[in-house]
Write a protein that holds these residues in place. Structure first.
Motif, PDB file in Angstrom:
ATOM      1  N   GLY A  78      52.525  40.425  40.884  1.00  0.00           N
ATOM      2  CA  GLY A  78      52.177  40.794  39.517  1.00  0.00           C
ATOM      3  C   GLY A  78      50.893  41.584  39.446  1.00  0.00           C
ATOM      4  O   GLY A  78      50.904  42.780  39.131  1.00  0.00           O
ATOM      5  N   PRO A  79      49.716  40.966  39.748  1.00  0.00           N
ATOM      6  CA  PRO A  79      48.457  41.686  39.583  1.00  0.00           C
ATOM      7  C   PRO A  79      48.348  42.918  40.486  1.00  0.00           C
ATOM      8  O   PRO A  79      48.579  42.836  41.691  1.00  0.00           O
ATOM      9  CB  PRO A  79      47.401  40.637  39.962  1.00  0.00           C
ATOM     10  N   ARG A  80      48.046  44.058  39.843  1.00  0.00           N
ATOM     11  CA  ARG A  80      47.747  45.277  40.609  1.00  0.00           C
ATOM     12  C   ARG A  80      46.245  45.412  40.817  1.00  0.00           C
ATOM     13  O   ARG A  80      45.805  45.939  41.823  1.00  0.00           O
ATOM     14  CB  ARG A  80      48.241  46.521  39.868  1.00  0.00           C
ATOM     15  N   GLU A  81      45.486  44.932  39.838  1.00  0.00           N
ATOM     16  CA  GLU A  81      44.027  45.066  39.892  1.00  0.00           C
ATOM     17  C   GLU A  81      43.390  43.743  39.517  1.00  0.00           C
ATOM     18  O   GLU A  81      43.776  43.119  38.532  1.00  0.00           O
ATOM     19  CB  GLU A  81      43.556  46.163  38.941  1.00  0.00           C
ATOM     20  N   ILE A  82      42.418  43.317  40.327  1.00  0.00           N
ATOM     21  CA  ILE A  82      41.712  42.060  40.089  1.00  0.00           C
ATOM     22  C   ILE A  82      40.212  42.332  40.141  1.00  0.00           C
ATOM     23  O   ILE A  82      39.738  43.100  40.982  1.00  0.00           O
ATOM     24  CB  ILE A  82      42.111  40.996  41.135  1.00  0.00           C
ATOM     25  N   GLN A  83      39.495  41.681  39.234  1.00  0.00           N
ATOM     26  CA  GLN A  83      38.043  41.849  39.237  1.00  0.00           C
ATOM     27  C   GLN A  83      37.403  41.067  40.377  1.00  0.00           C
ATOM     28  O   GLN A  83      36.694  41.623  41.214  1.00  0.00           O
ATOM     29  CB  GLN A  83      37.463  41.394  37.904  1.00  0.00           C
ATOM     30  N   GLU A  84      37.626  39.757  40.422  1.00  0.00           N
ATOM     31  CA  GLU A  84      37.060  38.909  41.470  1.00  0.00           C
ATOM     32  C   GLU A  84      38.117  37.930  41.950  1.00  0.00           C
ATOM     33  O   GLU A  84      39.006  37.529  41.197  1.00  0.00           O
ATOM     34  CB  GLU A  84      35.852  38.128  40.962  1.00  0.00           C
ATOM     35  N   MET A  85      37.999  37.532  43.234  1.00  0.00           N
ATOM     36  CA  MET A  85      38.970  36.593  43.777  1.00  0.00           C
ATOM     37  C   MET A  85      38.279  35.728  44.828  1.00  0.00           C
ATOM     38  O   MET A  85      37.503  36.214  45.658  1.00  0.00           O
ATOM     39  CB  MET A  85      40.131  37.352  44.419  1.00  0.00           C
ATOM     40  N   THR A  86      38.565  34.426  44.787  1.00  0.00           N
ATOM     41  CA  THR A  86      38.076  33.502  45.798  1.00  0.00           C
ATOM     42  C   THR A  86      39.249  32.695  46.310  1.00  0.00           C
ATOM     43  O   THR A  86      39.964  32.059  45.535  1.00  0.00           O
ATOM     44  CB  THR A  86      37.006  32.552  45.227  1.00  0.00           C
ATOM     45  N   THR A 107      46.586  46.180  44.547  1.00  0.00           N
ATOM     46  CA  THR A 107      46.128  47.441  45.134  1.00  0.00           C
ATOM     47  C   THR A 107      44.620  47.620  45.049  1.00  0.00           C
ATOM     48  O   THR A 107      44.038  48.361  45.848  1.00  0.00           O
ATOM     49  CB  THR A 107      46.795  48.642  44.447  1.00  0.00           C
ATOM     50  N   THR A 108      43.959  46.939  44.073  1.00  0.00           N
ATOM     51  CA  THR A 108      42.537  47.191  43.844  1.00  0.00           C
ATOM     52  C   THR A 108      41.796  45.898  43.542  1.00  0.00           C
ATOM     53  O   THR A 108      42.239  45.095  42.717  1.00  0.00           O
ATOM     54  CB  THR A 108      42.334  48.165  42.663  1.00  0.00           C
ATOM     55  N   PRO A 138      49.508  43.387  51.590  1.00  0.00           N
ATOM     56  CA  PRO A 138      50.230  44.570  52.079  1.00  0.00           C
ATOM     57  C   PRO A 138      50.046  45.825  51.247  1.00  0.00           C
ATOM     58  O   PRO A 138      50.320  46.929  51.742  1.00  0.00           O
ATOM     59  CB  PRO A 138      51.691  44.113  52.063  1.00  0.00           C
ATOM     60  N   ALA A 139      49.597  45.710  49.974  1.00  0.00           N
ATOM     61  CA  ALA A 139      49.467  46.891  49.113  1.00  0.00           C
ATOM     62  C   ALA A 139      48.018  47.254  48.799  1.00  0.00           C
ATOM     63  O   ALA A 139      47.763  48.280  48.171  1.00  0.00           O
ATOM     64  CB  ALA A 139      50.230  46.667  47.804  1.00  0.00           C
ATOM     65  N   LEU A 140      47.062  46.452  49.237  1.00  0.00           N
ATOM     66  CA  LEU A 140      45.663  46.672  48.872  1.00  0.00           C
ATOM     67  C   LEU A 140      45.135  47.972  49.471  1.00  0.00           C
ATOM     68  O   LEU A 140      45.220  48.202  50.679  1.00  0.00           O
ATOM     69  CB  LEU A 140      44.801  45.502  49.351  1.00  0.00           C
ATOM     70  N   LYS A 141      44.545  48.834  48.610  1.00  0.00           N
ATOM     71  CA  LYS A 141      44.002  50.113  49.061  1.00  0.00           C
ATOM     72  C   LYS A 141      42.491  50.216  48.905  1.00  0.00           C
ATOM     73  O   LYS A 141      41.837  50.906  49.684  1.00  0.00           O
ATOM     74  CB  LYS A 141      44.675  51.265  48.293  1.00  0.00           C
TER      75      LYS A 141
END
Length: 497
Positions: A78-86, A107-108, A138-141
């Motif tokens: 689902g998420p294409r863009e995330i601000q912060e992740m832990t 992706t971002t 696999p999709a993170l750019k």
């Protein structure tokens, strides 16, 4: 035809509805109980929690992934863009099925992504309490900050096959053995520390190109050779205590300089394998310092200048071979002896800061055929300074301060330089127990015998507002001398003209 057109409209509408009606689950306000950032957050403990993000294409806040109640490998779509992740996979003793976390659509990452076992201040679990071995993006750019911390010892593989840009990437400790990022070409800072399971250089070492702010490699004890073939500009390079590392090469590097307040432009190499060799075949300029210790060879055939004029916030830099402090607080504590037998910089013309060779008992030849000047020279117990032809500096004309210390230090050439006005300030040469103290040298130069009768300028270092120059005559008269004479405790008279 009208029916076909209507059906096409319906299908197209259904296809774009998910993009129009994007829904994100409600966030929890940030409180100190989780010691999280100031961002509001959403916690994923199970696959059901993850499924709530299927239509959340842009997640604004902090995504905290525990996975403690997941009954299988956790998949977040689902998420294409995330601000912060832990990702903090603790309390998994009862959940051995949680072996991987995959974010297939991301992706971002606009801010940071951290992988660690627990929040600061919480009791860290034992390695057996986590079973996660794979982190799959696999999709993170693009990412601003990737941080894999040593309290995640179960993670073995970090899969980033499409990652192209990251501002800062830290991989610290644990059992990580594979960092798959073959397309990573742009990075700000890299830090690799205490990763004993990595036995071959990560793939992104070869893909990085152009400008990189900083590279730090520490305690990577299974790496024997590292090459960064396409990096052209660096701000800071630190490689230390990699006990099996025998070669480090930057075949395209031409400049080491300050970039975006990331250091003044420095190279620090120390305490690697005794056979370590540093290859910088195209390096032309370093604006800060070059500190080398605990290495066997260095290749700098094109290097022309080291250091820049000092400022209130930074020293001038310089060339430091051995254990000497380079002025930046970097002091080698495990670097003796220096294994170099020769040191050559054929095109080096100027060093604004200090040239220092400290405790190099096997260094029999130092060659600077193009060097014309330096801010300061200090050597201690270096074989080349005790041999007749050990030091080659045919073009050398001036130095601000000079101190040569050795059991059999050869001082004739330095005396000639000093007596002909080539030393602007402190001068001392000889055995450590025979030369003037630094305090005495700062007060009055220690004139060698060859200066008798010479008339040349002497610089008074007491003047804090600048250098004062005045002419003097030097004679040597042994025995007591009357009060009007300067330096009356030594056998040298300095008589102002």
């Amino acid at each position: 035809m009208a029916k076909v057109a209507a059906l096409r409209f319906v299908f197209c509408f259904l296809a774009v509805v998910p993009l129009i009606i994007a829904y994100c689950p409600p966030l929890t306000r940030a409180w100190n109980d989780l010691e999280t950032t100031n961002s509001d957050y959403f916690v994923v403990r199970s696959q059901a929690d993850a499924d709530k993000l299927k239509t959340c294409y842009t997640f604004k806040g902090e995504l905290i992934i525990y996975g403690s109640n997941a009954s299988a490998p956790l998949i977040i779509d689902g998420p294409r863009e995330i601000q912060e992740m832990t990702i903090s996979p603790f309390s998994n003793t009862s959940n051995p099925l949680l072996t991987s976390i995959s974010m297939k659509t991301l992706t971002t990452i606009t801010d940071r992504a951290e992988i660690r076992m627990a929040w600061p201040g919480w009791t860290s679990p034992t390695p057996a309490q986590s079973h996660i071995t794979l982190l799959d993006f696999p999709a993170l750019k693009t990412a601003r900050w990737l941080y894999v911390q040593s309290l995640a010892p179960s993670v073995q593989t970090f899969n980033l096959p499409l990652l192209e840009r990251v501002q800062t990437a830290w991989f610290l400790g644990g059992n990580l053995h594979t960092i798959n990022a073959p397309k990573l070409s742009s990075v700000g800072g890299i830090r690799l520390m205490r990763l004993p399971s990595i036995i071959t250089p990560p793939t992104f070492f070869a893909s990085l190109k152009g400008l990189v702010q900083s590279i730090e490699i520490w305690n990577m004890n299974n790496l024997t050779s590292i090459e960064f073939p396409n990096i052209e500009v660096l701000s800071s390079l630190s490689v230390w205590e990699n006990l099996n590392l025998k070669k480090l090469s930057f075949p395209s590097l031409t400049l080491v300089t300050e970039l975006h307040d990331r250091g003044r432009g420095s190279i620090h190499i120390t305490a690697n394998n005794p056979a370590f060799h540093l290859s910088l075949p195209k390096l032309e300029k370093v604006t800060g310092s070059v500190s080398l210790a605990g290495l066997k060879g260095v290749d700098i055939p094109e290097l022309q200048s080291i250091g820049e004029n000092p400022s209130w916030s930074a020293p001038a830099g310089g060339l430091y071979v051995g254990a000497a402090d380079d002025g930046w607080g970097f002091r080698c504590t495990n670097c003796r002896p220096v294994y170099l037998t020769s040191f050559s910089a054929p095109k080096l013309r100027n060093v604004v800061g200090r040239i220092s060779f400290d405790s190099a008992p096997e260094l029999s030849n130092i060659s600077f055929p193009s060097l014309k000047g330096a801010g300061e020279i200090r050597t201690k117990n270096t074989l080349a300074l005790e041999s007749e032809n050990g030091l080659e500096m045919p073009e050398f004309k001036h130095v601000g301060k000079l101190q040569i210390v050795g059991k059999e230090a050869r001082c004739e050439g330095w005396e000639h330089l000093f007596c002909n006005g080539g030393v602007g300030g402190e001068y001392s040469c000889g055995r450590e127990d025979a030369i003037s103290s630094p305090e005495e040298a700062r007060r009055w130069p220690n004139f060698p015998p060859g200066c008798e009768g010479k008339v040349f300028p002497v610089k008074n270092t007491f003047d804090r507002m600048g250098w004062m120059e005045w002419a003097c005559s030097v004679v040597r008269i042994h025995g007591p001398k009357s009060a009007p004479f300067y330096n009356s405790e030594s056998p040298t008279y300095i008589i102002p003209l």
